[in-house]
Design a protein around this motif. Structure first.
Motif, short mmCIF file in Angstrom:
data_model
loop_
_atom_site.label_atom_id
_atom_site.label_comp_id
_atom_site.label_asym_id
_atom_site.label_seq_id
_atom_site.Cartn_x
_atom_site.Cartn_y
_atom_site.Cartn_z
N ASN A 40 0.81 -1.27 0.15
CA ASN A 40 0.19 0.06 -0.02
C ASN A 40 0.84 1.22 -0.14
N GLU A 41 2.05 1.11 0.68
CA GLU A 41 2.75 2.56 0.70
C GLU A 41 3.49 2.47 -0.42
N TYR A 42 3.67 1.60 -1.22
CA TYR A 42 4.46 1.59 -2.75
C TYR A 42 3.50 2.32 -3.54
N GLU A 43 2.28 1.77 -3.48
CA GLU A 43 1.18 2.21 -4.41
C GLU A 43 0.94 3.68 -4.01
N ASP A 44 0.88 4.12 -2.86
CA ASP A 44 0.70 5.42 -2.30
C ASP A 44 1.90 6.26 -3.03
N LEU A 45 3.05 5.90 -2.98
CA LEU A 45 4.28 6.46 -3.24
C LEU A 45 3.91 6.95 -5.01
N PHE A 46 3.44 5.82 -5.72
CA PHE A 46 3.59 6.09 -7.27
C PHE A 46 2.51 6.74 -7.51
N GLN A 47 1.29 6.56 -6.88
CA GLN A 47 0.22 7.64 -6.77
C GLN A 47 0.70 9.13 -6.76
N LEU A 48 1.31 9.49 -5.43
CA LEU A 48 1.93 10.92 -5.49
C LEU A 48 2.88 11.25 -6.70
N LEU A 49 3.66 10.31 -7.25
CA LEU A 49 4.56 10.52 -8.29
C LEU A 49 3.78 10.94 -9.38
N THR A 50 2.73 10.31 -9.69
CA THR A 50 1.76 10.19 -10.94
C THR A 50 1.41 11.71 -10.86
N GLN A 51 0.72 12.20 -9.62
CA GLN A 51 0.08 13.50 -9.53
C GLN A 51 1.30 14.53 -9.71
N LEU A 52 2.26 14.44 -9.09
CA LEU A 52 3.39 15.45 -9.34
C LEU A 52 3.71 15.60 -10.88
N GLU A 53 4.02 14.33 -11.59
CA GLU A 53 4.42 14.47 -12.87
C GLU A 53 3.35 15.10 -13.74
N ASP A 54 2.08 14.87 -13.49
CA ASP A 54 1.03 15.45 -14.22
C ASP A 54 1.15 17.17 -14.03
#
Length: 117
Positions: A40-54
């Motif tokens: 879950n923490e791994y998925e949260d990190l990639f969700q954050l990164l995707t938002q920041l990339e956008d």
């Protein structure tokens, strides 16, 4: 009792795999393992990164040239188990979000130079 055996077997399999893989070639994965990051923490990190990339791409299109606020947001929202700079350099080395990680490393280098480090 069965869960303990499964856990021990999984742990053993990971140990075997670590003997045939040069984990130092995968610094981000190594960070995840060393810091005991859950799925879950791994998925949260990639969700954050995707938002920041956008946001980064949108701001670039709008002509923004200073992305320090995105780095601050990343550091502030990053899991407390992880060091922001170490995570950025590991992500960059493994090729995740290359343009965003390039920008973050430029900001870090400029800050270090400014501070005389």
């Amino acid at each position: 009792m069965k869960d303990i055996r499964n856990c021990n077997t999984s742990s053993f399999h990971i140990q075997l795999l670590s003997k045939i893989i040069d984990i130092d070639q995968y610094p981000f994965i190594k960070l995840m393992i060393i810091n005991n990051i859950s799925e879950n923490e791994y998925e949260d990190l990639f969700q954050l990164l995707t938002q920041l990339e956008d946001t980064f791409q949108q701001q670039k299109e709008e002509g923004l040239i200073d992305f320090t606020s995105l780095l601050v947001r990343f550091a502030g929202m990053l899991n407390e188990k992880l060091d922001p700079n170490e995570t950025i350099f590991a992500l960059k080395k493994e090729g995740y979000y290359p343009s965003l990680m390039d920008e973050f490393t430029k900001i870090i280098a400029a800050e270090s130079k400014y501070r005389g480090k």
